[in-house]
Design a protein around this motif. Structure first.
Motif, PDB file in Angstrom:
ATOM      1  N   UNK A 137       0.935  -1.312   0.239  1.00  0.00           N
ATOM      2  CA  UNK A 137       0.063   0.194   0.358  1.00  0.00           C
ATOM      3  C   UNK A 137       0.756   1.774   0.323  1.00  0.00           C
ATOM      4  N   UNK A 138       0.295   2.045  -0.513  1.00  0.00           N
ATOM      5  CA  UNK A 138       0.924   3.838  -0.468  1.00  0.00           C
ATOM      6  C   UNK A 138       0.470   3.933   0.458  1.00  0.00           C
ATOM      7  N   UNK A 139       1.804   4.348   1.894  1.00  0.00           N
ATOM      8  CA  UNK A 139       2.171   5.221   3.097  1.00  0.00           C
ATOM      9  C   UNK A 139       2.723   5.683   2.823  1.00  0.00           C
ATOM     10  N   UNK A 171       2.699   7.380   8.773  1.00  0.00           N
ATOM     11  CA  UNK A 171       2.993   7.313   9.870  1.00  0.00           C
ATOM     12  C   UNK A 171       3.261   7.410  11.228  1.00  0.00           C
ATOM     13  N   UNK A 172       3.597   9.081  11.060  1.00  0.00           N
ATOM     14  CA  UNK A 172       3.696   9.537  12.059  1.00  0.00           C
ATOM     15  C   UNK A 172       2.027  10.147  12.826  1.00  0.00           C
ATOM     16  N   UNK A 173       1.596  10.067  12.044  1.00  0.00           N
ATOM     17  CA  UNK A 173      -0.554  10.007  12.545  1.00  0.00           C
ATOM     18  C   UNK A 173      -0.770   9.100  12.991  1.00  0.00           C
ATOM     19  N   UNK A 174      -0.251   8.093  12.883  1.00  0.00           N
ATOM     20  CA  UNK A 174      -0.740   6.709  13.243  1.00  0.00           C
ATOM     21  C   UNK A 174      -0.225   6.613  15.059  1.00  0.00           C
ATOM     22  N   UNK A 202      -2.702   3.940   8.511  1.00  0.00           N
ATOM     23  CA  UNK A 202      -3.740   4.033   8.003  1.00  0.00           C
ATOM     24  C   UNK A 202      -4.499   3.037   8.119  1.00  0.00           C
ATOM     25  N   UNK A 203      -4.478   1.900   6.756  1.00  0.00           N
ATOM     26  CA  UNK A 203      -5.579   0.910   6.601  1.00  0.00           C
ATOM     27  C   UNK A 203      -4.980   0.012   6.705  1.00  0.00           C
TER      28      UNK A 203
END
Length: 263
Positions: A105-107, A112-115, A156-157
């Protein structure tokens, strides 16, 4: 020089709060004779802290980000009885987490920081995030490491698995650079940023007024602010441009510039 006198040198109230915490670590190192470490600082705050400490004749410190060239770094204070070139053992202060994606997936860095911050982790507890193909490496302070390891389930997902790796796994990120040689009418921030980011001056001015533009890591709303060689311009969500070289004036009375855009 006492703490209050040192803090008078810091103009912004929000910076003063950070410098006060840094000074607390300095005094603790002096009192206990042990190495002390602050939270992570961004480059602008590192400049503020460094200038403040140096002007106060405090020289028993170094910046550490886990690897050479790290963007975010902590301040490490060594007791006076240790030479400043002494390299303290910092393993007990930090851990490196490898966050592996369990599917493609596109990450992005923002994902990463948001999670991580979605877990309630403060930004100052997290150092650089180094993104690889199917994983990333992130250096974190020891007191939040286990919490992240056992509670971060998705970026993300995409489901993720985490494990610890050694500090020696960290290495400088490979920066892709686009070289731009062009001319500008003036060295105003809006003019140079327009050339570097490939957008109209009016659009750049919108970003500046919206406080989305940083010059050398500091937000500015001054459209006419002059830039010089070595300055770094960033627009939130658009990347960064380094003013590598400022040349002479052309026959049409424009200024030659050489920029590097990090992509």
């Amino acid at each position: 020089m006492n703490k209050e006198e040192i803090l008078k040198k810091v103009s912004k109230s929000e910076d003063r709060l950070v410098v006060a915490k840094v000074l607390d670590k300095f005094y603790l190192a002096e009192k206990t004779g042990k190495v002390t470490v602050t939270d992570f600082l961004d480059p602008r705050m590192q400049n503020v802290v460094s200038a403040c400490l140096n002007s106060s004749d405090i020289d028993n410190f170094l910046f550490y980000g886990g690897y050479e060239g790290a963007e975010r770094a902590v301040v490490v204070f060594c007791p006076r009885n240790m030479p400043i070139d002494y390299e303290p053992d910092l393993i007990g202060f930090f851990k490196v987490l490898k966050i592996c994606l369990m599917s493609r997936g596109s990450v992005s860095h923002r994902d990463y920081l948001g999670s991580l911050m979605g877990l309630g982790i403060k930004r100052e507890k997290i150092g650089d995030i180094l993104i690889k193909d199917e994983h990333c490496l992130v250096i974190v302070e020891n007191d939040v490491a286990d919490y992240i390891k056992y509670n971060l389930e998705k970026v993300g997902n995409i489901k993720v698995e985490l494990d610890y790796v050694g500090l020696d796994s960290l290495q400088a990120r490979e920066q892709k650079v686009k070289e731009i040689r062009t001319t500008v009418a003036s060295l105003r921030l809006d003019s140079v940023a327009s050339a570097g980011f490939g957008m109209s001056r009016s659009k750049v001015q919108e970003y500046i007024r919206a406080e989305r533009v940083n010059l050398n890591w500091e937000t500015t709303t001054n459209l006419k602010k002059s830039v010089k060689e070595g300055d770094l311009i960033s627009i939130r969500g658009k990347g960064r441009v380094l003013v590598q070289e400022i040349g002479g004036t052309t026959k049409k009375d424009r200024i030659s510039i050489y920029l590097k855009k990090f992509i």
